[in-house]
Design an enzyme around this catalytic site. Structure first.
Site, PDB file in Angstrom:
ATOM      1  N   ASP A  36     -45.616  86.722  11.840  1.00  0.00           N
ATOM      2  CA  ASP A  36     -46.790  87.163  11.088  1.00  0.00           C
ATOM      3  C   ASP A  36     -48.027  87.146  11.997  1.00  0.00           C
ATOM      4  O   ASP A  36     -47.983  87.726  13.082  1.00  0.00           O
ATOM      5  CB  ASP A  36     -46.970  86.283   9.848  1.00  0.00           C
ATOM      6  N   TYR A  47     -58.400  87.955   8.516  1.00  0.00           N
ATOM      7  CA  TYR A  47     -58.095  89.348   8.202  1.00  0.00           C
ATOM      8  C   TYR A  47     -59.310  90.243   8.404  1.00  0.00           C
ATOM      9  O   TYR A  47     -59.182  91.384   8.872  1.00  0.00           O
ATOM     10  CB  TYR A  47     -57.559  89.453   6.769  1.00  0.00           C
ATOM     11  N   HIS A  66     -40.038  86.080   5.427  1.00  0.00           N
ATOM     12  CA  HIS A  66     -41.295  85.893   6.155  1.00  0.00           C
ATOM     13  C   HIS A  66     -41.447  84.481   6.715  1.00  0.00           C
ATOM     14  O   HIS A  66     -42.013  84.295   7.789  1.00  0.00           O
ATOM     15  CB  HIS A  66     -42.445  86.189   5.185  1.00  0.00           C
TER      16      HIS A  66
END
Length: 389
Positions: A177, A306, A360
């Site tokens: 990730d 982000y 994930h």
């Protein structure tokens, strides 16, 4: 930048405050039979919150986490937390592992012993690694810059500075990730130090795609279409955290149940659990990660990554590629399933593997499979790697 030992010790008052907030939770309504279709299931979250309040033993978790060797180092003016676990073998290879979101260093609890002490877990001592697991800047116990700019490239620079300060002039890197992006940036920006990289995602690196680039293959076109479809159904968190992260941080920092709802829904949606979250994660595992975010009040700074990375993405220039040797392991329930040819636009791929299961959070879901992928990438020429360290 001498690292100083660190132990996790949450004050008793912080635990009492958590319990008060859990007791005072105001629960929203939920449509009849909604389940998980509208987001986090209220019945499951009530069950998890009750366990958090009445059965979850944070002090036992704290003791377990403190069984690892924790440190804080000052890097670029920031306090960076990391685990540094030495390997048991004739000549362990240094390996830095970078976590993702909404995960933490705690995801690596199962793989650290397998990597550092393979002989003690049915493997061979020759496969041992010295393992360094930082909390990424802004996550959990690591500070972040109040001025911003904490994108992948800067995170990679901090990680490289940490490794060289620990005496590792040559080292391997692994991540998933966000950690895959940090690992890729290490390979791009610090190839003189990085032996090779292993990643479980290629999504955070943008290859050069103008008219001079090779045309997309059918598999690549399908992959990009799948990413667009995924964003429309699962990407609301990304859009919010990459545009207005501060708005979200008020509620998640103030409400433990709100924080748990935001995180646990991702563990269910992004894991290979087929809708049954506790077929992959125990309540204790889920709440260990959630509690780390809660007690450190770091969900806001973690979410801001982000925003920072949207404005400063890791984009490759014309004819630019990450030239260090690369392994990519694709877990079938992960949120990004790149074909090999897509990865080869950005990386020198020497090992590509479609994994039989896992998602994930693969270090928690399938630790043995992940560890064997890491070992196999560096096993073939391990003797030469030793001389390079």
């Amino acid at each position: 930048m001498a690292p100083r030992p660190f132990q996790i010790k949450v004050p008793d008052e912080a635990l009492r405050d958590l319990y008060r907030r859990l007791d005072a939770t105001i629960w929203p309504d939920e449509g009849t039979g909604a389940g998980w279709t509208h987001g986090t299931s209220r019945p499951y979250l009530k069950e998890l919150a009750h366990y958090w309040r009445h059965e979850f033993d944070w002090r036992a978790v704290e003791s377990r986490l403190n069984s690892f060797s924790h440190f804080i180092a000052d890097v670029q003016g920031l306090g960076i937390h990391f685990i540094h676990q030495k390997g048991h073998g004739p000549n362990p290879v240094p390996l830095i592992i970078s976590h993702g979101w909404p995960s933490s260093f705690a995801e690596m609890q199962k793989i650290i012993p397998l990597l550092t002490d393979p002989a003690g877990h049915g493997g061979h001592a020759d496969d041992a690694f010295d393992v360094v697991v930082p909390s990424l800047p802004g996550f959990i116990f690591s500070e972040t810059s109040p001025e911003g700019g904490m994108h992948l490239a800067r995170m990679a620079d901090i990680s490289d500075e940490l490794m060289t300060a620990l005496g590792y002039q040559r080292y391997a890197a692994q991540g998933g990730d966000i950690g895959s992006g940090v690992t890729a940036a290490l390979g791009l920006r610090h190839a003189d130090h990085v032996i090779g990289v292993h990643v479980t995602s290629a999504a955070l690196v943008t290859p050069w795609l103008d008219e001079s680039a090779p045309p997309l293959s059918p598999a690549e076109s399908a992959y990009l279409e799948g990413r667009r479809n995924w964003m429309s159904s699962e990407g609301a968190y990304y859009m919010l955290q990459s545009t207005k992260p501060q708005t979200l941080s008020f509620g998640l920092t103030d409400s433990p149940v709100g924080l748990a709802a935001w995180i646990v829904e991702k563990f269910r949606a992004w894991s290979d659990c087929h809708g049954d979250i506790e077929s992959r994660f125990t309540k204790d595992e889920l709440l260990t990660n959630i509690s780390l975010y809660w007690f450190t009040r770091s969900i806001g700074s973690a979410n801001r990554f982000y925003y920072e990375n949207r404005t400063n993405p890791l984009a490759l220039g014309k004819d630019e590629r990450i030239e260090v040797r690369t392994g990519l392991s694709v877990f079938p329930a992960d949120i990004s399933l790149p074909p090999r040819e897509w990865a080869e636009r950005s990386f020198q791929v020497e090992h590509y593997q479609d994994m039989p299961r896992g998602g994930h959070f693969n270090a928690m879901e399938e630790p043995e499979l992940l560890v064997e992928e890491i070992r196999s990438l560096f096993r073939a020429d391990r003797t030469s790697l030793r001389h390079a360290v």
